[in-house]
Each structure stands twice: as C-alpha cells, then as structure tokens.
Design a protein around this motif. Sequence first.
Motif, short mmCIF file in Angstrom:
data_model
loop_
_atom_site.label_atom_id
_atom_site.label_comp_id
_atom_site.label_asym_id
_atom_site.label_seq_id
_atom_site.Cartn_x
_atom_site.Cartn_y
_atom_site.Cartn_z
N UNK A 214 -8.61 -16.61 14.66
CA UNK A 214 -7.63 -17.51 15.29
C UNK A 214 -6.49 -16.69 15.88
N UNK A 215 -6.17 -17.00 17.13
CA UNK A 215 -5.12 -16.28 17.84
C UNK A 215 -5.61 -15.04 18.56
N UNK A 216 -6.88 -14.68 18.33
CA UNK A 216 -7.45 -13.51 18.98
C UNK A 216 -8.13 -13.92 20.30
N UNK A 217 -8.42 -12.96 21.19
CA UNK A 217 -9.10 -13.29 22.45
C UNK A 217 -10.40 -14.03 22.19
N UNK A 218 -10.67 -15.03 23.03
CA UNK A 218 -11.88 -15.84 22.86
C UNK A 218 -13.12 -14.97 23.04
N UNK A 219 -13.99 -15.01 22.04
CA UNK A 219 -15.21 -14.22 22.08
C UNK A 219 -16.24 -14.88 21.18
N UNK A 220 -17.39 -15.26 21.76
CA UNK A 220 -18.47 -15.81 20.95
C UNK A 220 -18.94 -14.77 19.93
N UNK A 221 -18.97 -13.50 20.34
CA UNK A 221 -19.41 -12.44 19.45
C UNK A 221 -18.53 -12.39 18.21
N UNK A 222 -17.21 -12.45 18.40
CA UNK A 222 -16.29 -12.40 17.27
C UNK A 222 -16.47 -13.62 16.37
N UNK A 223 -16.67 -14.79 16.98
CA UNK A 223 -16.85 -16.01 16.19
C UNK A 223 -18.15 -15.95 15.40
N UNK A 224 -19.23 -15.52 16.05
CA UNK A 224 -20.52 -15.46 15.37
C UNK A 224 -20.52 -14.43 14.24
N UNK A 225 -19.83 -13.31 14.45
CA UNK A 225 -19.71 -12.32 13.37
C UNK A 225 -18.93 -12.90 12.19
N UNK A 226 -17.90 -13.67 12.49
CA UNK A 226 -17.17 -14.34 11.42
C UNK A 226 -18.07 -15.29 10.64
N UNK A 227 -18.86 -16.07 11.36
CA UNK A 227 -19.76 -17.02 10.70
C UNK A 227 -20.79 -16.29 9.84
N UNK A 228 -21.30 -15.18 10.36
CA UNK A 228 -22.35 -14.45 9.66
C UNK A 228 -21.80 -13.69 8.44
N UNK A 229 -20.66 -13.04 8.63
CA UNK A 229 -20.17 -12.14 7.59
C UNK A 229 -19.20 -12.80 6.61
#
Length: 437
Positions: A214-229
């Motif tokens: 949250x508050x970071x540049x929009x990135x699907x990669x960052x979101x998916x890594x958060x979901x996975x890890x």
Amino acid sequence: MLRFLRVFLGASVFAALFFLLPAHAQTPAPATAQLHEIRAEGLKTLSEPQIISLSQLEKGSQVGKTELQAAADRLLQTGMFAKVNYTFQTRADGLTVTFQLEEAPRVPVYFDNLPWFSDGELGDAIRKKVPFFDGTLPEAGGVLDQATDAVKDLLASHKLNVTVEHELLANPLAEGNVQEFHVEGAAFFIASVEFSDPAVSSSHVVQQQLADVVGKPFSRMAIDLFLSEQLRPFYLQQGFLRVKLGPPEVRLTGNPNQKLPDQIPVFIPVATGAVYHWKGAQWSGNSALSSITLANEIALKPGDAADGMQIEAGWDRAREEYGHQGYLDAKIDPVVSYDDQTHSVSYAVSVTEGPQYHYNTMVLTGLSLAAESRLHQMWSIEPGAIFDKTVFEKFLTQLQSHPAEIFGALPVHYETVGHWLRPDPDKHTVDVLLDFK
C-alpha cells in the motif's frame, strides 16, 4: 518426374540443391514452379493454416529456391519455432512443400502495471494481430514484437502516452518464466487493498504486512508476490490447502472516460475452499531412514488440520536428515492426493537416497598458514567419517557471522567465503572447498 530439395535451418543456412535424375537426363530444372500445396509436420499447438499464414506463401503462386528459403526464414524469425526444415516435390499439378517444424517453448504473458485494461481486453487486442495467441508467447522473435505493437496500439487508441516494454522474468506464482509487459511513463500508486474474505481484515499480521504494497507504485508483480509470500501462508497454516487468491482487480467508480486517478484501489477475490485434514504419507524407496522416522519430520497426526507450511517444512527436514546421514544426493518427491468428500489430504512420497558420502579433505584458499591450521583444528569431521552436511552448514554460519568462534584472536580479514562441496560419486567421498576473499 520427381525433384527434391531439402533445406536445414539452424542459423539460416541453406543446403545445396539436389535433383534425382537419371544419368542420361541431366537437364537443368526450371527456376520456379506453381505452388500446389503447403503441408506442415511436427505441430503440437499450431495448425497448418496458421503455418501457411506465418510463411506468407500463397497457393498458386510461382515459387523457387529463393521464395521457399525466404518462407522458411520467416517461420524461424517469428520465434515460434526452434527448428525449421523443409522438403518439396514437383509433379505435373505443381509443387508441394512440406515444413518439418519443432515448436519453440512459449511462456505465459503477464501484464504488470496496465490498470486501464483487464487481462481479457489486453489478450483480445493481441489476438487482432496474432490470431493464434493463447495466453503464451515465445521468448523472442517477430510474434513477440507483434504482440507488443498490439498493446501499444490499444494504449494509443485511448490517448495514453506511455512506453510499452517487455521482459522475460521468473513467474511470481509458479515455476518457470513469464513474458512480462509493463509501461514506462505512468505514475500510479496502490491506494488500498481489500479482500473478499473478511478474515483477512481481522488478521493483525496480514494488515501489518500490507504496508509492503500500500502506497507503493502500482504493480501486479508486487501484489502477486505479496499474495504468494505473505497471504498464502496465512491460509495454508489453517489447512486451506486449495485456496485461490486473485487475480487482483482494479475497481474504479466514476466516468470511465476520464483520466485514471493516481491512487488505485485494488480488490483481491479469495476463494478459501475447504479446510483439509492430515491423512498421512506413504513412503517408498527409503532404506537408510525408516518411514516412521520420516513421518515424524512432518509432525502431524491423522485428523489434524493439514498445516501446509508445516508439511512443506517437513519435507525440508526430511532432506536435512538425509544430509545429516551423508546422503547428499537424496531426493524426496511428494505427490499430493486430495479427498474432497472427507476433506483429507495424503501424500505418496518417493525417495531416491543415492550413495552415502564420507569426508575426504578440505581445500582452503585466501588464508594465512596459521589461519588454515586453526580452521582445520576447529573442523570436527575426521577423514573417512560419514559426511554430516548439517555440520558443514553450521561451520559456514560461524565463518560468516561469528568468525571469532573459529579463529579466536588470530588477525583474519575477509568479506565473503566461497563454499563448494566436491563429491566423487564413484568413491563416495566429498571434499570441502572454501575460498576466503
């Protein structure tokens, strides 16, 4: 009369023209012939009509060596094929060319920071230029360039002044790679992340971890890594072994024709599925360690909630136990089986133990003679003894984090320790190599 031509293309190399003619009839062959039929062999996912389209050959046209070579080159340059060979035959009704093809590996497409469009809309845009697009693209080549142009055209049609780039990256959600598309020149940030499962909102741990995105540049990669890890372990620990997270959705309100806001709210659909319970594991191929010993590494009893993180850690502990016993090549391959009626899970675990290794010697570089002597004194495995990999790993930790425990007051200065094990599978011995820099 039949005439044959074979071309082998590895690096666009053209083989010589060869005609099978009787010795008394060595007359020059015509330079071109009418193309009667185009065939393709070796196809797995593509069709003959698609090959014809990619080759840009037209039935009924006059073709010769130059035209066939150019068509084969075009197929190779698409990036869709690892190998392109062809043969042709001329008959009274014209020429038939047959392409022998080996399709190149393709990887899934991954759209990172294009919040204006859904994956479906982006895929449809690519299919306008690449009709056979199925969600995967080659690692390089003309087809990848066409797909990139299709995304550029879609963005330009909506007056979006950004640059589209692609990069081959590790898949954040699975094994292998993805062909990632992203844009440069757009500044969007993740305003919030909401989930369809209210249990996530009540978890203080997950909410604290959300600060990573949250508050970071929009990135699907960052979101998916958060979901996975970060998020998936939250569910696995509770026995939700088949939980489905995402894909992330951008949910905006207001006029869709207006400029996209800088702050992007993200919604994550969550399908938890059922809680699974531990049924057990059946081990095969193990002799050095008993099935009881290996089962104890999982530390779950039948009927317990199947803690997915504990199960994964159990496989790692089993591998470590084999390393402790000198089985450096041991492989453990668990295959899961879900019972959706009883909501239980079991595993068939295949073990390949390999040889048991014994310690041979240690090779050191980058140390003084005094430091080498001290290090040999502190090494606890004798030559000929079973090589305990856990001793080696603990020794490395001391060298890198607590060198005084090894060298005492000796003046030793190094920043890194290169480390290797050099096994001899024939003698079943292993050498330890350490390089101090």
